[in-house]
Design an enzyme around this catalytic site. Structure first.
Site, PDB file in Angstrom:
ATOM      1  N   ASP A  84     -28.017 -12.744   4.385  1.00  0.00           N
ATOM      2  CA  ASP A  84     -27.631 -11.499   5.049  1.00  0.00           C
ATOM      3  C   ASP A  84     -28.398 -11.364   6.358  1.00  0.00           C
ATOM      4  O   ASP A  84     -29.477 -11.929   6.530  1.00  0.00           O
ATOM      5  CB  ASP A  84     -27.891 -10.292   4.139  1.00  0.00           C
ATOM      6  CG  ASP A  84     -29.372 -10.123   3.772  1.00  0.00           C
ATOM      7  OD1 ASP A  84     -29.991 -11.133   3.349  1.00  0.00           O
ATOM      8  OD2 ASP A  84     -29.905  -9.005   3.902  1.00  0.00           O
ATOM      9  N   GLU A 145     -31.999  -9.250   1.513  1.00  0.00           N
ATOM     10  CA  GLU A 145     -33.407  -9.288   1.907  1.00  0.00           C
ATOM     11  C   GLU A 145     -33.700  -8.328   3.046  1.00  0.00           C
ATOM     12  O   GLU A 145     -34.783  -7.729   3.103  1.00  0.00           O
ATOM     13  CB  GLU A 145     -33.798 -10.716   2.301  1.00  0.00           C
ATOM     14  CG  GLU A 145     -35.292 -10.935   2.526  1.00  0.00           C
ATOM     15  CD  GLU A 145     -35.763 -10.602   3.935  1.00  0.00           C
ATOM     16  OE1 GLU A 145     -36.984 -10.494   4.139  1.00  0.00           O
ATOM     17  OE2 GLU A 145     -34.904 -10.429   4.846  1.00  0.00           O
TER      18      GLU A 145
END
Length: 375
Positions: A84, A145
């Site tokens: 991400d 994250e």
């Protein structure tokens, strides 16, 4: 195995990395992250890995775990990264993939798709050289994250607990160093509540939640010291300019080098109160990354990596770093963890995000050396 002899080719690596970077994958778009997982899963499958898709939760995207065949069942090496990014869909027109001399630009190329990709290339190079790793290797790519890993911390800790070493290809430090410890980080949710009124006709009757939030932001950021920092990075409030706003929400971040300093910071945040009786203000605790302090197992792993880097002609000075990563979790568990093994570059989280192209092969050889020699 001599990592210097492996035929890493930065130009070829860029060709493989480009589809990763041009697949925009912001954390809050689970479908977009899923498309990025598809690309990585296919590349890993072509390398001979067994792919497991792990369903996302809490509105976040799926994760993938890739296991490479190995005769041993002993605890092995976990290569761990996130796919991400902070860049929203539509960033590519403003930050397109482009090579500019020694640099290559693109959303997420530095944090941390470049490091993830060079790890796969290291695995390819080791396999093509006919070198059998001493330990089993697993790759875990996660989906959240950038917002503190709220949905994947349990997965990360469970997977790391089955391994002897954790290698994290987050970006290298500016001097090419690696990360052997990280500061503790806490997130907070903020909510101010006021009283509505018509901003034109009855302004004095209202109590603005935005005004209360503004006061609190100043108070929060003024709590920053050398030991513990505070910042507010997200604010949402108001819908109509002619209405006194009833609700304003925000998110704050606190970071400290020591857990006890963060604990005091958390207590100070939770103790915040409204500035007056006619408004309300509440702070609730969000996700927290524990402090990761260097230990003996991590030091031994670093020394091993440092010797490999020296054989390749460069140094990787060890550093404790601010800015969290999933290495916080595994390092705090006492598992030998080495972070910052990814690309060199800069501009992370901005429209100047880039990598230094020659670091792809250099850092790839370091990763290959670790994969091939750790035992």
């Amino acid at each position: 195995m001599d990592p210097n002899a492996l035929p890493f080719d930065a130009d070829a690596m860029l060709q493989g990395l480009r589809p990763w970077v041009e697949c925009e994958s912001p954390t809050f778009d689970a479908a977009a992250v899923g498309r990025m997982m598809d690309i990585a899963a296919r590349d890993l499958a072509l390398m001979g890995a067994r792919i497991e898709r792990i369903a996302g939760r809490m509105g976040f995207g799926d994760c993938i775990r890739a296991s490479f065949p190995h005769p041993s069942r002993e605890p092995g090496i976990l290569v761990m990264g996130h796919l991400d990014t902070v860049h929203p869909i539509g960033t590519l027109p403003r930050l397109p993939w482009r090579r500019d001399g020694a640099r290559c630009y693109g959303p997420g190329i530095y944090d941390m798709k470049g490091g993830n990709y060079l790890s796969l290339e290291a695995l390819r190079q080791v396999a093509r050289a006919g070198v059998a790793t001493n330990l089993p290797v697993t790759v875990l790519f996660t989906s959240d994250e950038e917002v503190g890993s709220p949905s994947t911390r349990d997965l990360i800790e469970a997977e790391a607990g089955r391994h002897k070493y954790v290698l994290v290809p987050e970006p290298a430090r500016p001097d090419g160093g690696v990360v052997t410890g990280r500061y503790a980080i806490a997130r907070f949710n903020l909510e101010a509540t006021g009283r509505p009124s018509h901003a034109g006709a009855r302004l004095a009757d209202g109590r603005s939640a935005i005004r209360e939030m503004a006061r609190q932001i100043l108070a929060i950021e003024e709590m920053t010291t050398d030991d513990c920092t505070f910042s507010v990075g997200v604010i949402h409030g108001g819908q109509w300019v002619n209405c006194v706003t009833t609700t304003c929400t925000g998110e704050a971040l606190s970071m400290a080098k020591r857990q006890e300093d963060l604990d005091r910071g958390v207590a100070a945040m939770l103790a915040l109160r409204p500035s007056g009786n006619d408004v309300q203000f509440a702070v609730t605790r969000g996700v927290t990354r524990p402090v990761w302090e260097p230990d003996a197992s991590g030091a031994a792993l670093y020394e091993h990596a440092s010797r490999i880097a020296q054989s390749l002609g460069f140094a990787i000075p060890p550093q404790s770093a601010g800015g969290g990563s999933d290495g916080n979790f595994t390092g705090a568990m006492g598992i030998a963890t080495l972070d910052g093994l990814g690309v060199q570059g800069g501009g992370g989280h901005t429209l100047e995000e880039h990598i230094l192209v020659d670091s792809l092969a250099r850092r790839g050889r370091l990763m290959a050396g670790l994969l091939a020699t750790l035992a």
